[in-house]
Design a protein around this motif. Structure first.
Motif, PDB file in Angstrom:
ATOM      1  N   SER A  20      40.526  42.696  41.512  1.00 21.83           N
ATOM      2  CA  SER A  20      40.818  41.364  42.029  1.00 21.83           C
ATOM      3  C   SER A  20      42.250  41.331  42.557  1.00 21.83           C
ATOM      4  O   SER A  20      43.083  42.162  42.175  1.00 21.83           O
ATOM      5  N   PRO A  21      42.590  40.390  43.453  1.00 19.11           N
ATOM      6  CA  PRO A  21      43.958  40.329  43.999  1.00 19.11           C
ATOM      7  C   PRO A  21      45.027  40.200  42.919  1.00 19.11           C
ATOM      8  O   PRO A  21      46.148  40.659  43.101  1.00 19.11           O
ATOM      9  N   GLN A  22      44.676  39.587  41.785  1.00 22.45           N
ATOM     10  CA  GLN A  22      45.634  39.445  40.682  1.00 22.45           C
ATOM     11  C   GLN A  22      45.600  40.634  39.733  1.00 22.45           C
ATOM     12  O   GLN A  22      46.448  40.748  38.847  1.00 22.45           O
ATOM     13  N   GLY A  23      44.624  41.498  39.872  1.00 20.68           N
ATOM     14  CA  GLY A  23      44.538  42.701  39.047  1.00 20.68           C
ATOM     15  C   GLY A  23      43.937  42.500  37.680  1.00 20.68           C
ATOM     16  O   GLY A  23      43.939  43.423  36.861  1.00 20.68           O
ATOM     17  N   HIS A  24      43.377  41.300  37.410  1.00 19.85           N
ATOM     18  CA  HIS A  24      42.887  41.031  36.052  1.00 19.85           C
ATOM     19  C   HIS A  24      41.388  41.278  35.892  1.00 19.85           C
ATOM     20  O   HIS A  24      40.878  41.296  34.774  1.00 19.85           O
ATOM     21  N   ILE A  25      40.667  41.465  37.003  1.00 27.27           N
ATOM     22  CA  ILE A  25      39.223  41.699  36.953  1.00 27.27           C
ATOM     23  C   ILE A  25      38.902  42.897  37.853  1.00 27.27           C
ATOM     24  O   ILE A  25      39.511  43.082  38.905  1.00 27.27           O
ATOM     25  N   LEU A  26      37.936  43.699  37.424  1.00 26.54           N
ATOM     26  CA  LEU A  26      37.521  44.861  38.199  1.00 26.54           C
ATOM     27  C   LEU A  26      36.005  44.797  38.397  1.00 26.54           C
ATOM     28  O   LEU A  26      35.262  44.471  37.467  1.00 26.54           O
ATOM     29  N   VAL A  27      35.579  45.107  39.616  1.00 29.54           N
ATOM     30  CA  VAL A  27      34.145  45.131  39.921  1.00 29.54           C
ATOM     31  C   VAL A  27      33.748  46.558  40.325  1.00 29.54           C
ATOM     32  O   VAL A  27      34.359  47.144  41.219  1.00 29.54           O
ATOM     33  N   LEU A  28      32.752  47.098  39.646  1.00 27.35           N
ATOM     34  CA  LEU A  28      32.110  48.346  40.057  1.00 27.35           C
ATOM     35  C   LEU A  28      30.798  47.977  40.724  1.00 27.35           C
ATOM     36  O   LEU A  28      30.060  47.127  40.212  1.00 27.35           O
ATOM     37  N   ALA A  29      30.510  48.601  41.871  1.00 20.28           N
ATOM     38  CA  ALA A  29      29.321  48.194  42.620  1.00 20.28           C
ATOM     39  C   ALA A  29      28.632  49.395  43.241  1.00 20.28           C
ATOM     40  O   ALA A  29      29.253  50.427  43.499  1.00 20.28           O
TER      41      ALA A  29
END
Length: 580
Positions: A323-332
């Motif tokens: 995420s732009p804030q670095g607090h969430i990550l998405v694997l897809a």
């Protein structure tokens, strides 16, 4: 004061329009929809205050606040465009063409002043690759690559080349993010048996034997992707070859290298063989995530010492997005995968949601760090085109399907300055949405006619590995090549020992007793006993090689020759034992 609502720009065969982002999802009425069927490109400025597009007749630039038309440039054939970081200039590129008589073509790269609307400089730029000049964030330095050189301009004066970085056959470069003084990463491909290399420089210190901040050389590289972290302290280099000479993958071969401006470098050791699908830095510049390995792919987070700190296990994935804030990550898993997404809390490494965007070919975080957009775009997929807007908890908030006989080409969020949207506390409970979340339901597996109407037997082609926290393997600095090689040997030896023990426990008691009996057979002659022992050791090694060969591993020439000697060794062992 309420934060702004990001716009979503949508481009397709029915033209261009802007959509109000969440929670409205209505067309932005201030912007008059351009219904041209030949809208080739659009672009927001870095701060999102300007929006430019080419509709096949001209390039138009408007203010996003009120959609007031600021400039129109007569460039109907523009293929790409880019704003400078502070909106001082607009760079445009058209396909380069020569005269019918073979005469040199006219300049096709233009730089326009955003205040006056005048063209301040034109260049000939034949290739679209690396066409766009690169600026420092304050626009004090601008650079472009020309004939194996990187030319540097300062303070928007393009009449004078202030500095040149010349290395034989420079094919790519990247300026570091942030303001001046900036750093430069350059790539030189190998030739005539020499390795390729990437070097880091501090602008404008390019001359002298000690001028480079860091240097990393490597083989097996036809091209690279260089990725600076946000603090300009390190670069990740993904080196790729077009062909995998081992025949293991049609993706070619990839290796990942870490290079820091303090001179440290290392090969990032990946725990599974196969392609490197995606690499991404966290905004904090202290960690990065890699998606790699034959399917099901692994995903691992590494720190700046290239230690693995968290392993997400394996799964159907080929992309990673912080995420732009670095607090969430998405694997897809997009493209040829089903579109499954895993949304993770980065601080606690806890799974938040697991939605599925079927047939998605595109993903992008909204600047607010709460919403994402997925899209099915042409020409990657020409059917089922449309886009969906989600909350990170997995709720589908808005869905748009393109009308019949139309295609979706591109969607893009309006960007904002970094501090406009601070990180919010993460929630795990799905937010309310008006659209049923049928997207998250997995599709049923295909069953051949002969097996239909029969009980389902569950099985997996691959046993997936669960996520796990990782302990650092070293604490001082990245290991040298020799140390890494020895470490891998130790790990392989340990794994082989554990496997051997497991096999021993699984063997029938009869075989175990026979093995013990064989181990205690003596001839009374120490020399003969020694020969028998050595022959058994060689035969055991051959058995291990045959197991590797049957598992699909390509053996070396000397290993194949060892297997071919098995019959001779068995005969020799039999003769020695018969003499007992």
């Amino acid at each position: 004061m309420a934060p702004p609502t990001p716009l979503l720009a949508v481009r397709g065969s029915d033209g261009i329009h802007l959509l109000n982002g969440p929670p409205q999802f209505t067309e932005y009425e201030a912007f008059q929809r351009d219904s041209s069927k030949n809208c080739k490109v659009f672009k927001f400025s870095k701060d999102g205050k300007l929006f430019a597009w080419c509709n096949g007749d001209a390039i138009n630039i408007v203010s996003t606040a009120d959609s007031k038309l600021l400039h129109t440039f007569d460039l109907p054939k523009a293929v790409d465009l880019e704003f400078s970081p502070k909106n001082t200039l607009l760079a445009t590129w058209q396909t380069y063409t020569t005269g019918k008589d073979g005469a040199a073509g006219v300049p096709n790269l233009q730089l326009y002043d955003m205040k006056t609307g005048e063209c301040v400089k034109s260049f000939i730029q034949k290739n679209m690759q690396n066409w766009c000049p690169r600026w420092s964030a304050d626009e004090r330095v601008c650079a472009r690559i020309v004939n194996n050189e990187v030319h540097f301009f300062e303070d928007s004066n393009f009449d004078t080349i202030v500095n040149k970085l010349h290395l034989q056959k420079v094919s790519d470069f990247e300026l570091s993010p942030g303001e001046h003084p900036c750093k430069v990463a350059v790539y030189v491909p190998g030739s005539k048996g020499a390795p390729s290399f990437v070097r880091l420089y501090q602008y404008p210190n390019f001359t002298g034997p000690q001028s480079a901040l860091a240097n990393k050389s490597f083989f097996k590289s036809d091209r690279v992707a260089m990725l600076w972290n946000s603090k300009a302290t390190a670069v990740l280099v993904t080196a790729s070859t077009d062909v995998d000479k081992t025949g293991a993958s049609y993706y070619g071969e990839q290796t990942l290298h870490y290079i820091a401006v303090n001179g440290e470098s290392a090969v990032v050791q990946l725990a599974k063989n196969g392609p490197i699908y995606d690499v991404s830095w966290n905004k904090n510049a202290a960690e990065f995530c890699v998606v790699y390995g034959f399917m099901p792919a692994k995903a691992t987070v590494f720190n700046l010492k290239c230690d693995p700190i968290f392993d997400f296990g394996t799964g159907p994935r080929n992309a990673v997005f912080y995420s732009p804030q670095g607090h969430i990550l998405v694997l897809a898993g997009f493209g040829n995968l089903r579109g499954q997404m895993e949304v993770w809390d980065v601080k606690n490494y806890k799974l938040i949601s697991k939605p599925t965007a079927s047939d998605a070919t595109f993903f992008s975080w909204c600047p607010n760090g709460e919403h994402i957009v997925t899209a099915t775009c042409s020409p990657r997929l020409r059917v089922g085109n449309g886009y969906k807007i989600w909350h990170y908890t997995g709720t589908l908030l808005h869905k748009y399907d393109m009308p019949p006989n139309t295609e979706l080409w591109q969607v893009m969020w309006q960007p904002f300055a970094e501090k406009i949207f601070p990180a919010k506390a993460i929630v795990y409970q799905a937010v309310a949405g008006d659209i049923p979340t049928e997207e998250s339901k997995p599709a049923e597996a295909y069953r051949p006619p002969a097996l239909r109407n029969k009980p389902v037997t569950s099985y997996k082609l691959h046993e997936e590995e669960p996520p796990q926290s990782m302990k650092p393997q070293f604490t001082e600095k990245p290991l040298s090549k020799t140390a890494l090689k020895n470490q891998k040997k130790r790990e392989a030896k340990k794994a082989a020992k554990q496997e051997f023990k497991a096999n021993e426990l699984a063997e029938p008691a009869l075989q175990s007793s026979q093995s013990n009996a064989e181990a205690t057979v003596t001839t009374g002659d120490p020399e003969t006993d020694k020969k028998i022992k050595n022959l058994r050791k060689k035969l055991k090694a051959i058995e291990q090689l045959k197991e590797l060969q049957s598992s699909g591993k390509t053996l070396e020439k000397n290993q194949i020759e060892k297997i071919q000697k098995e019959d001779v060794l068995l005969k020799e062992l039999e003769d020695l034992e018969l003499g007992v």
